[in-house]
Design a protein around this motif. Sequence first.
Motif, PDB file in Angstrom:
ATOM      1  N   ASP A 167       0.827  -1.209   0.000  1.00 21.19           N
ATOM      2  CA  ASP A 167       0.000   0.000   0.000  1.00 21.19           C
ATOM      3  C   ASP A 167       0.859   1.257   0.000  1.00 21.19           C
ATOM      4  OD1 ASP A 167      -2.288  -1.523   0.021  1.00 21.19           O
ATOM      5  OD2 ASP A 167      -2.632  -1.334   2.188  1.00 21.19           O
ATOM      6  N   ALA A 168       1.933   1.240   0.817  1.00 20.37           N
ATOM      7  CA  ALA A 168       2.755   2.436   0.980  1.00 20.37           C
ATOM      8  C   ALA A 168       3.545   2.776  -0.282  1.00 20.37           C
ATOM      9  CB  ALA A 168       3.704   2.263   2.158  1.00 20.37           C
ATOM     10  N   LEU A 169       4.007   1.748  -1.001  1.00 21.14           N
ATOM     11  CA  LEU A 169       4.900   1.982  -2.137  1.00 21.14           C
ATOM     12  C   LEU A 169       4.188   1.994  -3.484  1.00 21.14           C
ATOM     13  CD1 LEU A 169       7.983  -0.221  -1.113  1.00 21.14           C
ATOM     14  CD2 LEU A 169       7.581   2.207  -0.681  1.00 21.14           C
ATOM     15  N   ALA A 170       2.884   1.753  -3.476  1.00 21.73           N
ATOM     16  CA  ALA A 170       2.153   1.716  -4.748  1.00 21.73           C
ATOM     17  C   ALA A 170       2.290   3.030  -5.513  1.00 21.73           C
ATOM     18  CB  ALA A 170       0.683   1.392  -4.494  1.00 21.73           C
ATOM     19  N   GLU A 171       2.159   4.143  -4.816  1.00 23.42           N
ATOM     20  CA  GLU A 171       2.219   5.450  -5.498  1.00 23.42           C
ATOM     21  C   GLU A 171       3.619   5.785  -6.005  1.00 23.42           C
ATOM     22  OE1 GLU A 171       1.439  10.198  -4.584  1.00 23.42           O
ATOM     23  OE2 GLU A 171       0.632   8.668  -3.232  1.00 23.42           O
ATOM     24  N   PRO A 172       4.664   5.757  -5.163  1.00 26.66           N
ATOM     25  CA  PRO A 172       5.991   6.119  -5.691  1.00 26.66           C
ATOM     26  C   PRO A 172       6.533   5.135  -6.728  1.00 26.66           C
ATOM     27  CG  PRO A 172       6.154   5.368  -3.417  1.00 26.66           C
ATOM     28  CD  PRO A 172       4.709   5.559  -3.697  1.00 26.66           C
ATOM     29  N   LEU A 173       6.112   3.866  -6.668  1.00 21.32           N
ATOM     30  CA  LEU A 173       6.594   2.891  -7.646  1.00 21.32           C
ATOM     31  C   LEU A 173       5.725   2.815  -8.891  1.00 21.32           C
ATOM     32  CD1 LEU A 173       7.703  -0.102  -5.358  1.00 21.32           C
ATOM     33  CD2 LEU A 173       9.170   1.525  -6.572  1.00 21.32           C
ATOM     34  N   GLY A 174       4.543   3.375  -8.835  1.00 24.16           N
ATOM     35  CA  GLY A 174       3.656   3.343  -9.991  1.00 24.16           C
ATOM     36  C   GLY A 174       2.716   2.166 -10.013  1.00 24.16           C
ATOM     37  N   ARG A 175       2.897   1.216  -9.134  1.00 28.18           N
ATOM     38  CA  ARG A 175       2.005   0.075  -8.976  1.00 28.18           C
ATOM     39  C   ARG A 175       2.267  -0.576  -7.630  1.00 28.18           C
ATOM     40  NH1 ARG A 175       4.627  -4.703  -9.202  1.00 28.18           N
ATOM     41  NH2 ARG A 175       6.511  -4.921 -10.494  1.00 28.18           N
ATOM     42  N   ALA A 176       1.324  -1.360  -7.167  1.00 27.74           N
ATOM     43  CA  ALA A 176       1.500  -2.047  -5.896  1.00 27.74           C
ATOM     44  C   ALA A 176       2.422  -3.246  -6.079  1.00 27.74           C
ATOM     45  CB  ALA A 176       0.149  -2.500  -5.345  1.00 27.74           C
ATOM     46  N   PRO A 177       3.468  -3.358  -5.285  1.00 28.30           N
ATOM     47  CA  PRO A 177       4.304  -4.565  -5.336  1.00 28.30           C
ATOM     48  C   PRO A 177       3.477  -5.794  -4.963  1.00 28.30           C
ATOM     49  CG  PRO A 177       5.355  -2.836  -4.040  1.00 28.30           C
ATOM     50  CD  PRO A 177       3.951  -2.399  -4.287  1.00 28.30           C
ATOM     51  N   THR A 178       3.872  -6.937  -5.462  1.00 32.98           N
ATOM     52  CA  THR A 178       3.121  -8.167  -5.231  1.00 32.98           C
ATOM     53  C   THR A 178       3.984  -9.188  -4.507  1.00 32.98           C
ATOM     54  OG1 THR A 178       3.797  -9.033  -7.376  1.00 32.98           O
ATOM     55  CG2 THR A 178       1.737  -7.802  -7.304  1.00 32.98           C
ATOM     56  N   PHE A 179       3.338 -10.116  -3.843  1.00 35.45           N
ATOM     57  CA  PHE A 179       4.072 -11.069  -3.028  1.00 35.45           C
ATOM     58  C   PHE A 179       3.292 -12.360  -2.917  1.00 35.45           C
ATOM     59  CE2 PHE A 179       1.555  -8.247  -0.431  1.00 35.45           C
ATOM     60  CZ  PHE A 179       0.857  -9.093   0.421  1.00 35.45           C
ATOM     61  N   ALA A 180       4.009 -13.416  -2.541  1.00 40.36           N
ATOM     62  CA  ALA A 180       3.393 -14.740  -2.376  1.00 40.36           C
ATOM     63  C   ALA A 180       4.212 -15.520  -1.361  1.00 40.36           C
ATOM     64  CB  ALA A 180       3.341 -15.487  -3.710  1.00 40.36           C
TER      65      ALA A 180
END
Length: 710
Positions: free
Chosen positions: A126-139
């Motif tokens: 949520d925090a990095l979605a804006e500065p990175l341009g998309r939400a990072p994903t994880f599994a």
Amino acid sequence: MSNRRRVGARPGPASWGWAGNVCFVPADKSVRSAPPGVRELLAHAVKAVGGAERDGQVRMAEAVAEAIRTGEHLAVQAGTGTGKSLAYLVPAIRHAVERDSTVVVSTATIALQRQLVDRDLPRLADALAEPLGRAPTFAILKGRRNYLCLHRVHTGAPEEPEDTALFDAFTVSRIGREVKRLHEWSSDTETGDRDELVPGVSERAWRQVSVTAKECLGVARCPVGTDCFAERARAEAGRADVVVTNHALLAINALQEHQVLPEHEVTIVDEAHELVDRVTSAATAELTPAMLSTAARRCGRLIDAAVADRLLECADGLSLVLDDLPPGRIDRLPTAVGGAVAAARDAARACLTALGPDHKEDVEGATARKLTRSLLDEVHDTAVRLLESFEDEQADRFDVVWRSGDSFSASPRPPALHVAPLTVAGLLRDRVFASSTTVLTSATLALGGSFDTLARQWGLPPSPARATEVAGTATGKTPPSDDSGPTWTGLDVGSPFDYRRNGILYVAKQLPAPGRDGLGAATLDELAELIDAAGGRTLGLFSSMRAAKQAAEALRDRVRYPILCQGEDATALLVGKFADDVRTCLFGTLSLWQGVDVPGPSLQLVVVDRLPFPRPDDPVSSARQRAVDARGGNGFLTVAATHAALLLAQGAGRLHRSGTDRGVVAVLDPRLATARYGGFLRASLPPLWPTHDPRVVRDALRRLDAAAPD
């Protein structure tokens, strides 16, 4: 940026498309080609989660980013309170997004896996979605055995080879109820992950609905392969920016010919102080009479009965020779044992030959053959490894072999032969460090003031600064130069906690050295006085369950505060009771040394009964000590003292879990002050204020008790 299908753990914007656990993220043409710098991203993340910038966290994040950029491996000691998860996740995520690649994060414990997947990564996404341009994903990715197998659920497990007559009717009916519950759960679960089943089930019940990688039919042959939970988890992991796994699967990925983990350029090993033990465990094999009997029964109607009966005869023969063999390490293979193992090897090979290659047949038949072949391969390969372990001279061996089991204990265990590697350094060096940039981190890595002690165990060469650190190492000798290995850097970013101001290290120098007959009267007296002064609030860390129980029984009549002892209830419930009642004490052994996180006034005194050296008869550590001695080193200091230093530092770390925690770490073993190796152990601990004066300590505990809330 490619329009990759991505994994999501939380709902995303309305434009995202969801299918089960898989999130389809549309390409965002506004994404910058170069993401913001690590320091800027870290500041953004810390602010978003309501934290404060910490110098150690910033230093660690920048060091991780530099390691990723240069490809040089990194070992980072980050004390409690540093915020190391954010410090490695932010540069890892930045790299994954920028390179459209995957980063693997490996942990030792389920608790940290859950913290990363359930708390840290969702908040970071949520925090990095804006500065990175998309939400990072994880599994999250685990071994196949941790996932429900739908094929076994639908077709029913093959008849278990264990004779159910050995179990009482209650046990059989309980397992039946658990299996029925698993079948019902299979219709509701979205992941099939065993850890999401609460409450859990027994191992015997879980075996009915799961398979190992070797037992799996494979997605192409399995009739429900397209819905396979394990395959789905692997597919999602391959599309994620960050994959969270465990040290065991990291070891399996290194041991096997085919890759289990997704392709990745960066590996981050959290709780790295446990890496060697976890990899050693994954590389250990065993051979038991029960395995031979099980393999014979699995052969069933698949091969000629006379061939299968050879395995049953071998099971009886192995059982007889193991009954005559005392428990412990085996340096010379007795003729009878060698003959029984060779017979098992030959019988397993004959069964495999009779079984023949796989054929296109009905799925049920293919399943039975796969399960049978898997166990026969395990029996054969383990028998071969056991025999080959004794082909070389003792000084040149790569494995250690021992016989376990104790028929005279309160809980008798059947005898078994085990074989484990003497070292995993070569495996880690060739299959982990050679294939990806690796960051190793923990609160406890610099033992005796040097990273080199653990670096050797990981397969890394001595650090360039080695010449200035010789006095703080286990051996005290400069090792031979080795410039051919992987390059790496060690960094200690410290801790934001003021240990000297908020903590005391008390070594009870006046007590007698611990003996073999349990806790002495003077030690129990000292422990009772410390608990009284602290007003309860005590975590007792003992070298054995016997000592913990002895202390609990003796002190319940002497102190007025409740004392809980590990084993009296589930450990998690005991820790919860301890945290909820500030006057309660908790005594226990190994899992409490590393598994208790209780900040606040409930824990102001940590007591260690004796230095946690491995047992002298431990087969692996004793063999490793001997191997170091044979090379001219000091095996006791290099192996046993390293083990003790790790556990002692982890145990002492239970005291300070937040910046406001205060208290005492009391070591009731005078050897920490008097033995020649004491300096190495003390240099591995947090920098607490030291004293040997019991009056000073008791007065400090009384002041803390008076000031703490009830």
